[in-house]
Design a protein around this motif. Structure first.
Motif, PDB file in Angstrom:
ATOM      1  N   LYS A 342       0.850  -1.192   0.000  1.00 48.52           N
ATOM      2  CA  LYS A 342       0.000   0.000   0.000  1.00 48.52           C
ATOM      3  C   LYS A 342       0.883   1.238   0.000  1.00 48.52           C
ATOM      4  CE  LYS A 342      -2.298   0.995   3.741  1.00 48.52           C
ATOM      5  NZ  LYS A 342      -3.321   1.048   4.790  1.00 48.52           N
ATOM      6  N   ILE A 343       0.640   2.134  -0.932  1.00 43.62           N
ATOM      7  CA  ILE A 343       1.422   3.365  -1.041  1.00 43.62           C
ATOM      8  C   ILE A 343       0.466   4.520  -0.768  1.00 43.62           C
ATOM      9  CG2 ILE A 343       2.969   4.702  -2.528  1.00 43.62           C
ATOM     10  CD1 ILE A 343       3.812   1.765  -2.339  1.00 43.62           C
ATOM     11  N   SER A 344       0.895   5.465   0.075  1.00 42.56           N
ATOM     12  CA  SER A 344      -0.014   6.543   0.445  1.00 42.56           C
ATOM     13  C   SER A 344       0.671   7.892   0.425  1.00 42.56           C
ATOM     14  CB  SER A 344      -0.548   6.324   1.852  1.00 42.56           C
ATOM     15  OG  SER A 344      -1.054   5.028   1.980  1.00 42.56           O
ATOM     16  N   VAL A 345      -0.077   8.903   0.025  1.00 43.81           N
ATOM     17  CA  VAL A 345       0.395  10.279   0.204  1.00 43.81           C
ATOM     18  C   VAL A 345      -0.458  10.915   1.294  1.00 43.81           C
ATOM     19  CG1 VAL A 345       1.169  10.448  -2.193  1.00 43.81           C
ATOM     20  CG2 VAL A 345      -1.065  11.313  -1.589  1.00 43.81           C
ATOM     21  N   VAL A 346       0.209  11.643   2.187  1.00 41.65           N
ATOM     22  CA  VAL A 346      -0.445  12.166   3.385  1.00 41.65           C
ATOM     23  C   VAL A 346      -0.143  13.648   3.544  1.00 41.65           C
ATOM     24  CG1 VAL A 346      -0.510  12.019   5.913  1.00 41.65           C
ATOM     25  CG2 VAL A 346      -0.204   9.937   4.567  1.00 41.65           C
ATOM     26  N   GLY A 347      -1.158  14.427   3.896  1.00 47.91           N
ATOM     27  CA  GLY A 347      -0.894  15.832   4.208  1.00 47.91           C
ATOM     28  C   GLY A 347      -2.164  16.571   4.607  1.00 47.91           C
ATOM     29  N   VAL A 348      -2.104  17.357   5.678  1.00 49.81           N
ATOM     30  CA  VAL A 348      -3.303  18.082   6.118  1.00 49.81           C
ATOM     31  C   VAL A 348      -3.714  19.142   5.103  1.00 49.81           C
ATOM     32  CG1 VAL A 348      -3.194  17.729   8.618  1.00 49.81           C
ATOM     33  CG2 VAL A 348      -1.853  19.539   7.591  1.00 49.81           C
ATOM     34  N   GLY A 349      -2.751  19.593   4.294  1.00 56.52           N
ATOM     35  CA  GLY A 349      -3.062  20.613   3.295  1.00 56.52           C
ATOM     36  C   GLY A 349      -3.994  20.115   2.205  1.00 56.52           C
ATOM     37  N   MET A 350      -4.152  18.798   2.100  1.00 56.84           N
ATOM     38  CA  MET A 350      -5.035  18.213   1.089  1.00 56.84           C
ATOM     39  C   MET A 350      -6.474  18.653   1.254  1.00 56.84           C
ATOM     40  SD  MET A 350      -4.434  14.222   0.491  1.00 56.84           S
ATOM     41  CE  MET A 350      -2.726  13.806   0.602  1.00 56.84           C
ATOM     42  N   ARG A 351      -6.833  18.979   2.499  1.00 58.04           N
ATOM     43  CA  ARG A 351      -8.203  19.419   2.763  1.00 58.04           C
ATOM     44  C   ARG A 351      -8.577  20.614   1.909  1.00 58.04           C
ATOM     45  NH1 ARG A 351      -7.239  19.336   8.587  1.00 58.04           N
ATOM     46  NH2 ARG A 351      -7.839  17.290   9.337  1.00 58.04           N
ATOM     47  N   SER A 352      -7.601  21.487   1.668  1.00 53.52           N
ATOM     48  CA  SER A 352      -7.929  22.735   0.980  1.00 53.52           C
ATOM     49  C   SER A 352      -7.332  22.813  -0.426  1.00 53.52           C
ATOM     50  CB  SER A 352      -7.440  23.906   1.833  1.00 53.52           C
ATOM     51  OG  SER A 352      -6.138  23.635   2.310  1.00 53.52           O
ATOM     52  N   HIS A 353      -6.782  21.716  -0.919  1.00 53.23           N
ATOM     53  CA  HIS A 353      -6.205  21.754  -2.270  1.00 53.23           C
ATOM     54  C   HIS A 353      -6.749  20.632  -3.131  1.00 53.23           C
ATOM     55  CE1 HIS A 353      -3.265  24.367  -0.325  1.00 53.23           C
ATOM     56  NE2 HIS A 353      -2.978  24.806  -1.529  1.00 53.23           N
ATOM     57  N   ALA A 354      -7.163  20.972  -4.337  1.00 54.41           N
ATOM     58  CA  ALA A 354      -7.677  19.957  -5.265  1.00 54.41           C
ATOM     59  C   ALA A 354      -6.522  19.396  -6.094  1.00 54.41           C
ATOM     60  CB  ALA A 354      -8.720  20.584  -6.168  1.00 54.41           C
ATOM     61  N   GLY A 355      -6.744  18.265  -6.734  1.00 56.80           N
ATOM     62  CA  GLY A 355      -5.795  17.767  -7.733  1.00 56.80           C
ATOM     63  C   GLY A 355      -4.691  16.879  -7.191  1.00 56.80           C
ATOM     64  N   VAL A 356      -4.693  16.645  -5.896  1.00 48.84           N
ATOM     65  CA  VAL A 356      -3.623  15.840  -5.316  1.00 48.84           C
ATOM     66  C   VAL A 356      -3.720  14.381  -5.805  1.00 48.84           C
ATOM     67  CG1 VAL A 356      -2.541  15.038  -3.176  1.00 48.84           C
ATOM     68  CG2 VAL A 356      -3.538  17.321  -3.289  1.00 48.84           C
ATOM     69  N   ALA A 357      -4.926  13.855  -5.845  1.00 46.85           N
ATOM     70  CA  ALA A 357      -5.123  12.474  -6.295  1.00 46.85           C
ATOM     71  C   ALA A 357      -4.724  12.323  -7.757  1.00 46.85           C
ATOM     72  CB  ALA A 357      -6.575  12.063  -6.101  1.00 46.85           C
ATOM     73  N   GLN A 358      -5.137  13.294  -8.545  1.00 49.22           N
ATOM     74  CA  GLN A 358      -4.847  13.222  -9.974  1.00 49.22           C
ATOM     75  C   GLN A 358      -3.339  13.150 -10.223  1.00 49.22           C
ATOM     76  OE1 GLN A 358      -6.221  12.396 -12.470  1.00 49.22           O
ATOM     77  NE2 GLN A 358      -4.867  13.155 -14.111  1.00 49.22           N
ATOM     78  N   SER A 359      -2.552  13.962  -9.521  1.00 41.33           N
ATOM     79  CA  SER A 359      -1.090  13.907  -9.731  1.00 41.33           C
ATOM     80  C   SER A 359      -0.554  12.536  -9.349  1.00 41.33           C
ATOM     81  CB  SER A 359      -0.322  14.943  -8.918  1.00 41.33           C
ATOM     82  OG  SER A 359      -1.122  15.985  -8.500  1.00 41.33           O
ATOM     83  N   MET A 360      -1.143  11.915  -8.343  1.00 45.14           N
ATOM     84  CA  MET A 360      -0.684  10.599  -7.914  1.00 45.14           C
ATOM     85  C   MET A 360      -0.965   9.557  -9.003  1.00 45.14           C
ATOM     86  SD  MET A 360      -1.914   8.454  -4.593  1.00 45.14           S
ATOM     87  CE  MET A 360      -0.840   7.232  -3.843  1.00 45.14           C
ATOM     88  N   PHE A 361      -2.188   9.548  -9.496  1.00 45.25           N
ATOM     89  CA  PHE A 361      -2.554   8.545 -10.500  1.00 45.25           C
ATOM     90  C   PHE A 361      -1.719   8.722 -11.761  1.00 45.25           C
ATOM     91  CE2 PHE A 361      -6.997   8.937  -8.422  1.00 45.25           C
ATOM     92  CZ  PHE A 361      -6.554   8.198  -7.342  1.00 45.25           C
ATOM     93  N   LYS A 362      -1.497   9.982 -12.131  1.00 46.90           N
ATOM     94  CA  LYS A 362      -0.736  10.269 -13.341  1.00 46.90           C
ATOM     95  C   LYS A 362       0.710   9.787 -13.178  1.00 46.90           C
ATOM     96  CE  LYS A 362       0.269  14.258 -16.265  1.00 46.90           C
ATOM     97  NZ  LYS A 362       1.156  15.261 -15.635  1.00 46.90           N
ATOM     98  N   ALA A 363       1.298  10.086 -12.024  1.00 47.44           N
ATOM     99  CA  ALA A 363       2.694   9.705 -11.793  1.00 47.44           C
ATOM    100  C   ALA A 363       2.844   8.180 -11.840  1.00 47.44           C
ATOM    101  CB  ALA A 363       3.160  10.237 -10.439  1.00 47.44           C
ATOM    102  N   LEU A 364       1.893   7.458 -11.261  1.00 50.08           N
ATOM    103  CA  LEU A 364       1.981   5.996 -11.253  1.00 50.08           C
ATOM    104  C   LEU A 364       1.776   5.445 -12.669  1.00 50.08           C
ATOM    105  CD1 LEU A 364       0.051   5.254  -7.932  1.00 50.08           C
ATOM    106  CD2 LEU A 364       2.527   5.167  -8.300  1.00 50.08           C
ATOM    107  N   ALA A 365       0.859   6.044 -13.387  1.00 53.16           N
ATOM    108  CA  ALA A 365       0.600   5.590 -14.760  1.00 53.16           C
ATOM    109  C   ALA A 365       1.846   5.762 -15.614  1.00 53.16           C
ATOM    110  CB  ALA A 365      -0.576   6.371 -15.353  1.00 53.16           C
ATOM    111  N   GLU A 366       2.521   6.893 -15.445  1.00 50.65           N
ATOM    112  CA  GLU A 366       3.717   7.149 -16.245  1.00 50.65           C
ATOM    113  C   GLU A 366       4.801   6.111 -15.994  1.00 50.65           C
ATOM    114  OE1 GLU A 366       3.047  11.929 -16.774  1.00 50.65           O
ATOM    115  OE2 GLU A 366       4.694  11.241 -15.454  1.00 50.65           O
ATOM    116  N   LYS A 367       4.794   5.520 -14.813  1.00 47.06           N
ATOM    117  CA  LYS A 367       5.778   4.469 -14.519  1.00 47.06           C
ATOM    118  C   LYS A 367       5.216   3.081 -14.847  1.00 47.06           C
ATOM    119  CE  LYS A 367       8.783   7.354 -12.857  1.00 47.06           C
ATOM    120  NZ  LYS A 367      10.056   7.630 -13.520  1.00 47.06           N
TER     121      LYS A 367
END
Ligand code: ASP
Ligand code: MG
Length: 406
Positions: A342-367
């Motif tokens: 299981k790989i996770s990204v964590v941060g309290v700032g996620m509450r107020s910022h959009a697009g965090v999930a999308q960058s994760m999925f994109k980065a994994l797809a590219e690899k």
């Protein structure tokens, strides 16, 4: 007068010299005028050896005797630490869990603390004696010794800090703090000065092994100020604090991974009310934690496929529970897989910022990394991937979220 709890993990008290070294940290606190309660783990490796011994006696040891055996590593070290302190001229005595007592429920192997009587210990602390407490152990129903689950000495330390109203709980370990990611995998990982309880809770439960998860939960609920620091160096570590103490909030504070995962899939489960309860009820009765869950309705709409994860150590027990309950749950087939992480990204700032999930999925797809299961919370996104991609995934994400050290 300030009061502090100092906890030393297995590598910090792994042999006589290290116990003597740890005793010097205690002495420093005493010399600063603090009242000190010390919590010790077993020497590293000892708990594992004790578990192996119990296993040699038969396939399924009696939980009460299992705890009687595996709690002894901490008992030994509490006595040794008290002796080391006395040798430095510091009045000290050891306390076993039952002597305090630290009361627990009767779930042997992972008991929960139900209360701590601090009256006797208070007297000793006020009289200037260092209280050296054996971590990981408690007193269950019927006067039986219990243990608090692996890594449970952290829990002892935080619970004691709460009960004694200590000003701080220092967790001495073999790393100098909490990092943005596991430095053994990500050479560019950075040490964090502060991290919030919530982030730490996510990171701990996600496999950053610095602190036992339940101890972070307890620290958060009782607002215990925790510092994680190295017993081999003389510098501040990472403070675990409430969110209002962190001024500059990162969107992502860390990338965690856990290989302690196993995946179970139940195929063609009857799709009717109560079915999830029939699956997860018996698992929870068996004290098996279920983590990520996905449910898919099958093509004909009559059945559903259910995939979920449990701790790898619980897989065999989970499979047995589900096999025993097969008639009641009414599934067609079960499969399981230990080769996941299981790989996770964590941060309290996620509450107020959009697009965090999308960058994760994109980065994994590219690899070229396939995502098997996704789960999210307010401050975390986790994905389950094949275990062999762990390093690649963690490193890529660390870079993508700008966490790499300069
Ligand atoms: N000795 C126990 C374990 O290895 C408890 C601890 O060290 O926290 O799990
Ligand atoms: Mg530990």
């Amino acid at each position: 007068m300030a009061r502090i709890v100092q906890k030393f993990g297995g590598t910090s008290v792994a042999d006589v010299d290290r116990i003597k070294n740890a005793a010097l940290k205690v002495k420093a606190a005493v010399d600063r005028g603090q009242e000190v309660a010390v919590v010790v783990s077993a020497m590293s490796g000892v708990t594992n050896s004790l578990i192996e011994l119990t296993q040699k006696m038969g396939p399924l040891p009696d939980g009460r005797e299992y705890d009687a055996v595996i709690s002894t590593g901490e008992s030994t070290n509490a006595g040794l630490m008290a002796l080391a302190l006395q040798a430095l001229g510091i009045p000290a005595r050891s306390w076993a869990g039952w002597q305090i007592p630290i009361h627990t429920d009767g779930v042997h192997g992972k008991a929960r603390i139900t209360g701590i009587d601090t009256a006797e210990m208070e007297k000793c602390l006020k009289a200037g004696e260092v209280a050296v407490v054996a971590g990981f152990q408690g007193l269950g129903p019927n006067n039986r010794i219990t243990t608090l689950g692996r890594g449970g000495s952290d829990l002892t330390a935080v619970a004691l800090a709460g009960a004694l109203k200590a000003d701080q709980c220092d967790i001495f370990t073999d790393v100098d703090g909490v990092y943005t990611s596991d430095p053994r995998i990500v050479p560019k990982a950075r040490k964090l000065d502060k991290v919030t309880y919530e982030e730490m809770l996510e990171m701990a439960s996600l496999g950053s092994k610095v602190l036992q998860t339940r101890s972070v939960e307890l620290a958060m609920n009782h607002k215990v100020r925790v510092q994680v620091l190295s017993s081999f160096e003389d510098k501040p570590g990472t403070f675990i604090v409430s969110e209002d103490e962190v001024v500059e909030k990162q969107i992502v504070s860390g990338i965690s991974h856990s290989r302690d995962e196993a995946k179970i899939t139940l195929l063609r489960v009857a799709d009717r009310p109560g079915v999830a309860a029939s699956i997860f009820g018996p698992l929870s009765d068996a004290a098996i934690n279920v983590d990520m869950i996905v449910q898919n309705v099958s093509e004909d709409g009559k059945a559903t496929d259910l995939t979920f994860t449990v701790g790898r150590a619980d897989l065999d027990a989970a499979v047995k529970v589900l096999t025993d309950n097969k008639a009641n749950i009414a599934y067609e087939k079960m499969s399981s897989d230990r080769g996941v992480a299981k790989i996770s990204v964590v941060g309290v700032g996620m509450r107020s910022h959009a697009g965090v999930a999308q960058s994760m999925f994109k980065a994994l797809a590219e690899k070229g990394i396939n995502i098997q299961v996704i789960s999210t919370s307010e401050i975390k996104i986790s994905v389950l991937v094949a275990e062999e991609y762990t390093e690649l995934a963690v490193r890529s994400l660390h870079t993508v979220y700008g966490l790499d050290a300069a």
